[in-house]
Design a protein around this motif. Structure first.
Motif, PDB file in Angstrom:
ATOM      1  N   ILE A  68       0.842  -1.210   0.000  1.00  0.00           N
ATOM      2  CA  ILE A  68       0.000   0.000   0.000  1.00  0.00           C
ATOM      3  C   ILE A  68       0.871   1.251   0.000  1.00  0.00           C
ATOM      4  CG2 ILE A  68      -1.624   1.351   1.382  1.00  0.00           C
ATOM      5  CD1 ILE A  68      -2.824  -1.399   2.282  1.00  0.00           C
ATOM      6  N   ILE A  69       1.900   1.268   0.839  1.00  0.00           N
ATOM      7  CA  ILE A  69       2.765   2.452   0.906  1.00  0.00           C
ATOM      8  C   ILE A  69       3.488   2.659  -0.423  1.00  0.00           C
ATOM      9  CG2 ILE A  69       4.831   3.412   2.017  1.00  0.00           C
ATOM     10  CD1 ILE A  69       3.764   2.278   4.663  1.00  0.00           C
ATOM     11  N   ARG A  70       3.924   1.581  -1.065  1.00  0.00           N
ATOM     12  CA  ARG A  70       4.583   1.741  -2.370  1.00  0.00           C
ATOM     13  C   ARG A  70       3.601   2.330  -3.384  1.00  0.00           C
ATOM     14  NH1 ARG A  70       7.398  -2.994  -5.879  1.00  0.00           N
ATOM     15  NH2 ARG A  70       5.348  -3.972  -5.711  1.00  0.00           N
ATOM     16  N   LYS A  71       2.393   1.812  -3.412  1.00  0.00           N
ATOM     17  CA  LYS A  71       1.401   2.272  -4.381  1.00  0.00           C
ATOM     18  C   LYS A  71       1.051   3.742  -4.175  1.00  0.00           C
ATOM     19  CE  LYS A  71      -3.167   1.214  -6.168  1.00  0.00           C
ATOM     20  NZ  LYS A  71      -4.405   0.478  -5.954  1.00  0.00           N
ATOM     21  N   GLU A  72       1.003   4.183  -2.931  1.00  0.00           N
ATOM     22  CA  GLU A  72       0.553   5.549  -2.615  1.00  0.00           C
ATOM     23  C   GLU A  72       1.693   6.504  -2.274  1.00  0.00           C
ATOM     24  OE1 GLU A  72      -2.525   5.019   0.308  1.00  0.00           O
ATOM     25  OE2 GLU A  72      -3.739   3.854  -1.089  1.00  0.00           O
ATOM     26  N   ASP A  73       2.922   6.071  -2.388  1.00  0.00           N
ATOM     27  CA  ASP A  73       4.132   6.859  -2.118  1.00  0.00           C
ATOM     28  C   ASP A  73       4.408   7.095  -0.637  1.00  0.00           C
ATOM     29  OD1 ASP A  73       4.842   7.100  -4.823  1.00  0.00           O
ATOM     30  OD2 ASP A  73       3.503   8.815  -5.044  1.00  0.00           O
ATOM     31  N   ALA A  74       3.394   7.054   0.202  1.00  0.00           N
ATOM     32  CA  ALA A  74       3.566   7.212   1.647  1.00  0.00           C
ATOM     33  C   ALA A  74       2.299   6.692   2.314  1.00  0.00           C
ATOM     34  CB  ALA A  74       3.805   8.669   2.029  1.00  0.00           C
ATOM     35  N   GLY A  75       2.410   6.397   3.603  1.00  0.00           N
ATOM     36  CA  GLY A  75       1.245   5.924   4.328  1.00  0.00           C
ATOM     37  C   GLY A  75       1.262   6.386   5.765  1.00  0.00           C
ATOM     38  N   ASN A 135       5.212  11.966  12.521  1.00  0.00           N
ATOM     39  CA  ASN A 135       3.750  11.983  12.721  1.00  0.00           C
ATOM     40  C   ASN A 135       3.064  10.717  12.221  1.00  0.00           C
ATOM     41  OD1 ASN A 135       3.789  14.589  13.893  1.00  0.00           O
ATOM     42  ND2 ASN A 135       3.893  15.488  11.845  1.00  0.00           N
ATOM     43  N   GLY A 136       3.733   9.566  12.352  1.00  0.00           N
ATOM     44  CA  GLY A 136       3.126   8.298  11.952  1.00  0.00           C
ATOM     45  C   GLY A 136       3.055   8.066  10.463  1.00  0.00           C
ATOM     46  N   VAL A 137       3.817   8.841   9.685  1.00  0.00           N
ATOM     47  CA  VAL A 137       3.836   8.698   8.228  1.00  0.00           C
ATOM     48  C   VAL A 137       5.130   7.994   7.819  1.00  0.00           C
ATOM     49  CG1 VAL A 137       3.798   9.919   6.011  1.00  0.00           C
ATOM     50  CG2 VAL A 137       2.438  10.764   7.941  1.00  0.00           C
ATOM     51  N   TYR A 138       5.004   7.039   6.907  1.00  0.00           N
ATOM     52  CA  TYR A 138       6.154   6.265   6.433  1.00  0.00           C
ATOM     53  C   TYR A 138       6.179   6.253   4.915  1.00  0.00           C
ATOM     54  CZ  TYR A 138       6.613   4.421  11.158  1.00  0.00           C
ATOM     55  OH  TYR A 138       6.794   4.298  12.511  1.00  0.00           O
ATOM     56  N   THR A 139       7.385   6.115   4.370  1.00  0.00           N
ATOM     57  CA  THR A 139       7.572   5.915   2.945  1.00  0.00           C
ATOM     58  C   THR A 139       8.450   4.681   2.755  1.00  0.00           C
ATOM     59  OG1 THR A 139       8.146   7.030   0.871  1.00  0.00           O
ATOM     60  CG2 THR A 139       9.609   7.420   2.720  1.00  0.00           C
ATOM     61  N   ILE A 140       8.390   4.085   1.588  1.00  0.00           N
ATOM     62  CA  ILE A 140       9.148   2.866   1.337  1.00  0.00           C
ATOM     63  C   ILE A 140      10.591   3.213   0.970  1.00  0.00           C
ATOM     64  CG2 ILE A 140       8.563   2.676  -1.106  1.00  0.00           C
ATOM     65  CD1 ILE A 140       8.094  -0.398  -0.461  1.00  0.00           C
ATOM     66  N   THR A 141      11.519   2.352   1.344  1.00  0.00           N
ATOM     67  CA  THR A 141      12.941   2.544   1.029  1.00  0.00           C
ATOM     68  C   THR A 141      13.328   1.687  -0.174  1.00  0.00           C
ATOM     69  OG1 THR A 141      13.637   0.697   2.418  1.00  0.00           O
ATOM     70  CG2 THR A 141      13.463   2.874   3.493  1.00  0.00           C
ATOM     71  N   GLY A 142      14.568   1.842  -0.600  1.00  0.00           N
ATOM     72  CA  GLY A 142      15.083   0.999  -1.678  1.00  0.00           C
ATOM     73  C   GLY A 142      15.035  -0.472  -1.305  1.00  0.00           C
ATOM     74  N   LYS A 143      15.354  -0.796  -0.058  1.00  0.00           N
ATOM     75  CA  LYS A 143      15.283  -2.191   0.393  1.00  0.00           C
ATOM     76  C   LYS A 143      13.841  -2.677   0.367  1.00  0.00           C
ATOM     77  CE  LYS A 143      19.304  -2.683   3.397  1.00  0.00           C
ATOM     78  NZ  LYS A 143      19.766  -2.957   4.765  1.00  0.00           N
ATOM     79  N   GLY A 144      12.913  -1.818   0.761  1.00  0.00           N
ATOM     80  CA  GLY A 144      11.506  -2.188   0.736  1.00  0.00           C
ATOM     81  C   GLY A 144      11.032  -2.479  -0.677  1.00  0.00           C
TER      82      GLY A 144
END
Length: 105
Positions: free
Chosen positions: A19-26, A62-71
Motif C-alpha cells: 500500500i505504501i509503495r502504491k501511494e508513495d507514503a502511508g 507523525n506516523g507517516v512512512y515511505t518505502i525505502t530501496g530495500k523495501g
C-alpha cells in the motif's frame, strides 16, 4: 520466485509495504482503516516501526512512512529480508554475503 521474508515479518508487513509503495507514503491511522489490513492501529504502528528498524520503511514523522530501496527490492523479490542481502535476477546472492561482510570489518 517468491519474496524472501524475514522470520520477524508477518503477512501484514507485505500488505503495508504494498500500500505504501502504491501511494508513495502511508499514515498509520489510514493504513489501519484499510480493508486489506485487519489489525489494530497500534499493531500497524508496531509493524511500521519494525519495518523501519529493518530499513524497509523510512519514518517521515507523525506516523507517516515511505518505502525505502530495500523495501522496493523486497517487494520485487530482489532482497532477502532474513539475511539482509540483495539478490541478482536469478535469486542468487549479489555481492558479499553477510559473513563475508563481517570478515571485511
Amino acid at each position: 520466485m517468491m519474496r524472501l521474508s524475514g522470520t520477524w515479518m508477518t503477512i501484514w508487513d507485505d500488505r503495508i509495504l504494498e500500500i505504501i509503495r502504491k501511494e508513495d507514503a502511508g499514515r498509520v491511522g489510514d493504513l489501519a482503516e484499510r480493508d486489506a489490513i485487519r489489525i489494530s492501529q497500534s499493531s500497524v504502528s508496531r509493524r511500521c516501526k519494525k519495518l523501519a528498524e529493518n530499513d524497509l520503511l523510512q519514518p517521515l514523522g507523525n506516523g507517516v512512512y515511505t518505502i525505502t530501496g530495500k523495501g522496493e527490492a523486497y517487494l520485487n523479490e530482489e532482497y532477502d529480508a532474513e539475511n539482509d542481502i540483495f539478490l541478482n535476477g536469478n535469486g542468487s546472492k549479489d555481492g558479499p554475503t553477510a559473513s563475508e561482510t563481517s570478515e571485511l570489518r
